[in-house]
Design a protein around this motif. Structure first.
Motif, short mmCIF file in Angstrom:
data_model
loop_
_atom_site.label_atom_id
_atom_site.label_comp_id
_atom_site.label_asym_id
_atom_site.label_seq_id
_atom_site.Cartn_x
_atom_site.Cartn_y
_atom_site.Cartn_z
N VAL A 323 0.85 -1.19 0.00
CA VAL A 323 0.00 0.00 0.00
C VAL A 323 0.89 1.24 0.00
O VAL A 323 1.68 1.45 0.92
CB VAL A 323 -0.93 0.03 1.23
CG1 VAL A 323 -1.80 1.29 1.21
CG2 VAL A 323 -1.80 -1.23 1.27
N GLU A 324 0.76 2.07 -1.04
CA GLU A 324 1.48 3.34 -1.07
C GLU A 324 0.58 4.42 -0.46
O GLU A 324 -0.50 4.71 -0.97
CB GLU A 324 1.85 3.73 -2.50
CG GLU A 324 2.60 5.06 -2.56
CD GLU A 324 3.06 5.43 -3.95
OE1 GLU A 324 3.35 6.62 -4.18
OE2 GLU A 324 3.14 4.53 -4.82
N VAL A 325 1.07 4.99 0.63
CA VAL A 325 0.34 6.06 1.31
C VAL A 325 0.77 7.39 0.70
O VAL A 325 1.93 7.77 0.76
CB VAL A 325 0.63 6.06 2.83
CG1 VAL A 325 -0.13 7.19 3.52
CG2 VAL A 325 0.27 4.71 3.43
N VAL A 326 -0.18 8.09 0.08
CA VAL A 326 0.13 9.37 -0.56
C VAL A 326 0.53 10.38 0.51
O VAL A 326 -0.19 10.60 1.49
CB VAL A 326 -1.08 9.90 -1.37
CG1 VAL A 326 -0.77 11.28 -1.95
CG2 VAL A 326 -1.43 8.91 -2.48
N GLN A 327 1.70 10.99 0.33
CA GLN A 327 2.18 12.01 1.25
C GLN A 327 1.85 13.40 0.68
O GLN A 327 2.01 13.64 -0.51
CB GLN A 327 3.70 11.89 1.45
CG GLN A 327 4.13 10.52 1.95
CD GLN A 327 3.62 10.22 3.34
OE1 GLN A 327 3.81 11.00 4.27
NE2 GLN A 327 2.96 9.08 3.49
N GLY A 328 1.41 14.31 1.52
CA GLY A 328 1.06 15.64 1.05
C GLY A 328 -0.24 15.62 0.26
O GLY A 328 -1.17 14.87 0.55
N LYS A 329 -0.30 16.43 -0.77
CA LYS A 329 -1.53 16.58 -1.56
C LYS A 329 -1.80 15.34 -2.42
O LYS A 329 -0.89 14.74 -2.98
CB LYS A 329 -1.44 17.81 -2.46
CG LYS A 329 -1.40 19.15 -1.72
CD LYS A 329 -2.74 19.47 -1.08
CE LYS A 329 -2.74 20.87 -0.48
NZ LYS A 329 -4.02 21.18 0.19
N LEU A 330 -3.08 15.01 -2.53
CA LEU A 330 -3.51 13.95 -3.44
C LEU A 330 -3.52 14.46 -4.87
O LEU A 330 -3.22 13.72 -5.81
CB LEU A 330 -4.89 13.46 -3.03
CG LEU A 330 -5.53 12.32 -3.81
CD1 LEU A 330 -4.67 11.07 -3.74
CD2 LEU A 330 -6.93 12.03 -3.29
N GLY A 331 -3.88 15.73 -5.04
CA GLY A 331 -3.84 16.34 -6.36
C GLY A 331 -5.14 16.25 -7.12
O GLY A 331 -5.16 15.95 -8.31
N ILE A 332 -6.26 16.54 -6.41
CA ILE A 332 -7.55 16.54 -7.09
C ILE A 332 -8.40 17.65 -6.50
O ILE A 332 -8.38 17.92 -5.29
CB ILE A 332 -8.27 15.17 -6.94
CG1 ILE A 332 -9.53 15.15 -7.81
CG2 ILE A 332 -8.58 14.85 -5.49
CD1 ILE A 332 -10.13 13.76 -7.96
N HIS A 333 -9.14 18.33 -7.39
CA HIS A 333 -10.06 19.39 -6.96
C HIS A 333 -11.41 18.74 -6.65
O HIS A 333 -11.99 18.07 -7.52
CB HIS A 333 -10.22 20.43 -8.07
CG HIS A 333 -8.98 21.20 -8.36
ND1 HIS A 333 -8.75 22.48 -7.91
CD2 HIS A 333 -7.86 20.85 -9.07
CE1 HIS A 333 -7.58 22.91 -8.33
NE2 HIS A 333 -7.01 21.95 -9.03
N ILE A 334 -11.91 18.94 -5.44
CA ILE A 334 -13.15 18.31 -5.03
C ILE A 334 -14.17 19.38 -4.63
O ILE A 334 -13.81 20.52 -4.31
CB ILE A 334 -12.92 17.33 -3.87
CG1 ILE A 334 -12.55 18.10 -2.58
CG2 ILE A 334 -11.85 16.32 -4.22
CD1 ILE A 334 -12.53 17.22 -1.35
N ALA A 335 -15.45 18.98 -4.66
CA ALA A 335 -16.54 19.87 -4.24
C ALA A 335 -17.61 19.03 -3.56
O ALA A 335 -18.70 18.87 -4.09
CB ALA A 335 -17.10 20.63 -5.44
N PRO A 336 -17.31 18.47 -2.39
CA PRO A 336 -18.30 17.60 -1.74
C PRO A 336 -19.54 18.38 -1.33
O PRO A 336 -19.47 19.53 -0.89
CB PRO A 336 -17.53 17.09 -0.50
CG PRO A 336 -16.46 18.10 -0.27
CD PRO A 336 -16.08 18.64 -1.61
N ALA A 337 -20.68 17.75 -1.51
CA ALA A 337 -21.98 18.31 -1.12
C ALA A 337 -22.24 19.66 -1.77
O ALA A 337 -22.87 20.54 -1.21
CB ALA A 337 -22.07 18.44 0.40
N GLY A 338 -21.72 19.87 -3.00
CA GLY A 338 -21.98 21.11 -3.71
C GLY A 338 -21.19 22.31 -3.25
O GLY A 338 -21.48 23.43 -3.66
N LYS A 339 -20.18 22.09 -2.39
CA LYS A 339 -19.37 23.21 -1.92
C LYS A 339 -18.43 23.68 -3.02
O LYS A 339 -18.22 22.99 -4.01
CB LYS A 339 -18.56 22.77 -0.70
CG LYS A 339 -19.41 22.39 0.50
CD LYS A 339 -18.53 21.93 1.66
CE LYS A 339 -19.37 21.54 2.86
NZ LYS A 339 -18.53 21.05 3.99
#
Length: 344
Positions: A323-339
């Motif tokens: 399992v590679e644990v991502v360190q720092g930013k994942l690198g994706i723009h998200i908008a959960p629940a319409g935020k």
């Protein structure tokens, strides 16, 4: 001859000195023994030394009461601190136990499901989509931020997200062949997704009365069954409304896929929550962008709500070195629940 004897009044007796024996004898001669005792008691009570003694006794009693209250408060504080420490210890024990249980199951999942010599042959990018996500709600047609028709807003979001994925997958020069599959859960029909140059699979999962995360998992498993994937094949799950960050050319997640050892790495995961991502293994993870083998997908407990911790538990069933644990930013723009969008 009659002898007249003056009877002393109370003021005279009160003014007598404690050690004046002659006056005290005169008092006994003039009064009865009971009266003499009463007068003497009054004299003693009015004496400065007796009053001071009484005040001292009262002061000691007050100090004793204060000391007793202070001791009770100290005991109460100690008990409360002990109770708080016990609660923290119980929570920590439960967390460590859950993590340890998931890790202890790693060899079982790896040997029985994946197999010790299992090797993936392909990476499937499965993009989840729901063009009409609120079709059973009272107001399905308007976006809460812009007020525009929800379908129009989502079309722009999906076109951007899928377009960025296609571009970065080509740019990354991945170590395995890959295929991008969009799965939409409002039933078979013609949509704009068919014109984006990717494989599209339609399901009717949105009609089910289930939590959104469970619907997503069912959509992904439908893709797994449609393509008859083996347990070793790698699946990158991506929420279609989100889009990869390209400030550095490749997002950190895509760079991890490019550089991974396909003979060893089985999962690329950002642990923690969207709000509080972390750089270590915990029983929660960001499911908007994650890579796992099919065996882990099939092992996710769909009865867990919210479902992200169930994904994490299933990932933790793999050996740690896989399992590679991502360190720092994942690198994706998200908008959960319409935020509004932000980078994780």
């Amino acid at each position: 001859m009659t002898i007249l004897t003056k009877r002393p009044n109370e003021r005279d007796v009160a003014n007598m000195h404690v050690g004046d024996d002659s006056e005290l004898r005169s008092c006994h001669c003039a009064t009865s023994q009971t009266e003499a005792l009463l007068i003497t008691q009054k004299r003693l009570l009015r004496s400065p030394s007796a009053a001071a003694l009484q005040r001292r006794q009262e002061q000691l009693l007050r100090q004793s009461a204060c000391t007793s209250r202070s001791s009770s408060l100290r005991i109460l504080r100690v008990c409360m601190c002990a109770l708080a420490s016990a609660c923290v210890a119980v929570l920590a024990f439960r967390f460590v136990s859950d993590t340890a249980s998931a890790i202890r199951a790693s060899s079982v999942l790896h040997d029985l499901i994946l197999g010790p010599d299992a090797r993936p042959s392909k990476i499937y990018f499965v993009v989840t989509a729901s063009i009409e996500p609120n079709n059973r709600n009272a107001n399905p047609l308007r976006d809460t931020n812009s007020g525009e028709r929800n379908v129009d807003v989502r079309q722009l979001q999906y076109e951007r997200g899928i377009g960025q994925l296609k571009m970065q997958a080509e740019l990354a020069d991945l170590p395995l062949p890959y295929q991008i599959v969009v799965v939409e859960n409002n039933g078979p029909r013609k949509t704009f997704l068919d014109d984006l140059g990717v494989t599209v699979l339609y399901t009717d999962g949105n009609a089910a009365d289930q939590e959104k995360g469970v619907k997503e998992l069912d959509s992904i498993l439908a893709v797994v069954e449609h393509f008859q994937m083996s347990n070793a094949e790698l699946v990158v799950k991506m929420t279609g409304r989100y889009y990869l960050d390209d400030d550095a050319g490749l997002s950190p997640f895509m760079a991890s896929l490019r550089d991974m050892d396909v003979d060893r790495t089985r999962a690329v995961v950002k642990f923690g929550t969207y709000a509080r991502p972390v750089n270590r293994r915990v029983i929660d993870c960001v499911t908007g962008l994650i890579m796992v083998p099919v065996a882990v997908l099939r092992n996710v407990d769909r009865n867990t709500v919210p479902i992200a911790p169930a994904w994490a538990r299933s990932v933790l069933s793999l050996p740690e070195e896989e399992v590679e644990v991502v360190q720092g930013k994942l690198g994706i723009h998200i908008a959960p629940a319409g935020k509004p969008y932000y980078v994780v």
